[in-house]
Design an enzyme around this catalytic site. Sequence first.
Site, PDB file in Angstrom:
ATOM      1  N   ASP A 233       0.940  -0.984   0.214  1.00  0.00           N
ATOM      2  CA  ASP A 233      -0.320   0.357  -0.032  1.00  0.00           C
ATOM      3  C   ASP A 233       0.878   1.023  -0.179  1.00  0.00           C
ATOM      4  OD1 ASP A 233       1.036  -0.358   2.591  1.00  0.00           O
ATOM      5  OD2 ASP A 233      -0.894  -0.402   3.382  1.00  0.00           O
TER       6      ASP A 233
ATOM      7  N   ASN B 171      -7.942  -1.637  13.416  1.00  0.00           N
ATOM      8  CA  ASN B 171      -9.645  -1.735  13.395  1.00  0.00           C
ATOM      9  C   ASN B 171      -9.573  -2.816  12.972  1.00  0.00           C
ATOM     10  OD1 ASN B 171      -8.396  -0.805  11.259  1.00  0.00           O
ATOM     11  ND2 ASN B 171      -9.617   1.072  11.067  1.00  0.00           N
TER      12      ASN B 171
ATOM     13  N   HIS C 248      -8.149  -3.348  10.053  1.00  0.00           N
ATOM     14  CA  HIS C 248      -7.722  -3.591   8.595  1.00  0.00           C
ATOM     15  C   HIS C 248      -5.993  -4.153   8.225  1.00  0.00           C
ATOM     16  CE1 HIS C 248      -4.303   0.258   9.315  1.00  0.00           C
ATOM     17  NE2 HIS C 248      -4.306  -1.129   8.890  1.00  0.00           N
TER      18      HIS C 248
ATOM     19  N   GLU D 274     -10.232  -0.836   4.684  1.00  0.00           N
ATOM     20  CA  GLU D 274     -10.250  -0.721   6.031  1.00  0.00           C
ATOM     21  C   GLU D 274     -11.998  -1.011   6.092  1.00  0.00           C
ATOM     22  OE1 GLU D 274      -8.526   1.650   7.922  1.00  0.00           O
ATOM     23  OE2 GLU D 274      -8.068   3.206   7.430  1.00  0.00           O
TER      24      GLU D 274
HETATM   25  P1  PGA Z   1       1.369  -1.135  13.153  1.00  0.00           P
HETATM   26  O1  PGA Z   1       0.253  -0.917  11.522  1.00  0.00           O
HETATM   27  O2  PGA Z   1       2.453  -2.447  12.665  1.00  0.00           O
HETATM   28  O3  PGA Z   1       2.385   0.300  12.730  1.00  0.00           O
HETATM   29  O4  PGA Z   1       0.449  -1.387  13.807  1.00  0.00           O
HETATM   30  C1  PGA Z   1       0.025  -2.312  10.981  1.00  0.00           C
HETATM   31  C2  PGA Z   1      -0.895  -2.465  10.923  1.00  0.00           C
HETATM   32  O5  PGA Z   1      -1.916  -1.034  10.202  1.00  0.00           O
HETATM   33  O6  PGA Z   1      -1.230  -2.824   9.063  1.00  0.00           O
END
Ligand code: PGA
Length: 246
Positions: free
Chosen positions: A67, A136, A138, A143
């Site tokens: 992404d 959340n 995702h 999302e």
């Molecule tokens: P993080 O992000 O490793 O910074 O918690 C994970 C994600 O958002 O997929």
Amino acid sequence: MRIKINESQELFDQAAAKVIADCIRKKPAATIGLATGHTPKGMYEALVQLYQDNQVDFSMVKVLNLDEYLGVDLNNPGTCMSYLTERFYKHVNLSKSNIHFFNSEADDYEEECRRYDRHIEMVGGIDLLILGIGYNGHLGFNEPGTKFDTTVHVEKLTDITRTANTWSFGEKDKVPTHGITLGMKNIMHAGKLMLMVNGKKKAGILHEAIYGEVTEALPASVVQLHNDLVLVVDADAAAEIDNIGK
Ligand code: PGA
């Protein structure tokens, strides 16, 4: 699903790096999709170490970024491209032409999405896709509410995601409002998924994702339907999951 529970951060990083190295040993020209975030930081360090120790060769490997933020110069230190370049790409023998990334400032984002989809098809699909999970639920920038049949697309980032990613840009207001991401269908079409989850704060969402209902309201729940999932977790994140495959 295979679950690898690791007692320390170091073992967590090494276990995840080993999954990637094993994939490359099996298929030296593998295509690997790469996530960013706090979670895989140490994994990239471990992978660079394996390369320096001549344990893995990236010369034929193809990588693609999972992404990216939109509307921000790719050289901005907050982008996923900068993260992967600084922590991984510039330290190993990947060929530049084998690094595929999003144009974060494309004139036509729809066309950019289709270009990325075509690239995945052209390389014969993704062999191994590395994923983290958001607070959340995702996956990538998919999302909650994202349809399971989406391919590469643009997403409006939720407040939770922008807050969680403040560290990348220094201030929340500087975190772009939109991202471009592999879609849920691209994720499910990958030959193998490695979901990396660490920390106490992720234990609840992880439990929900792997034991709860498979629903578009919780994108990560889709991994239950994948037939080759390896879940790499630390003891904190694993607090609420059964000890299967420890
Ligand atoms: P993080 O992000 O490793 O910074 O918690 C994970 C994600 O958002 O997929």
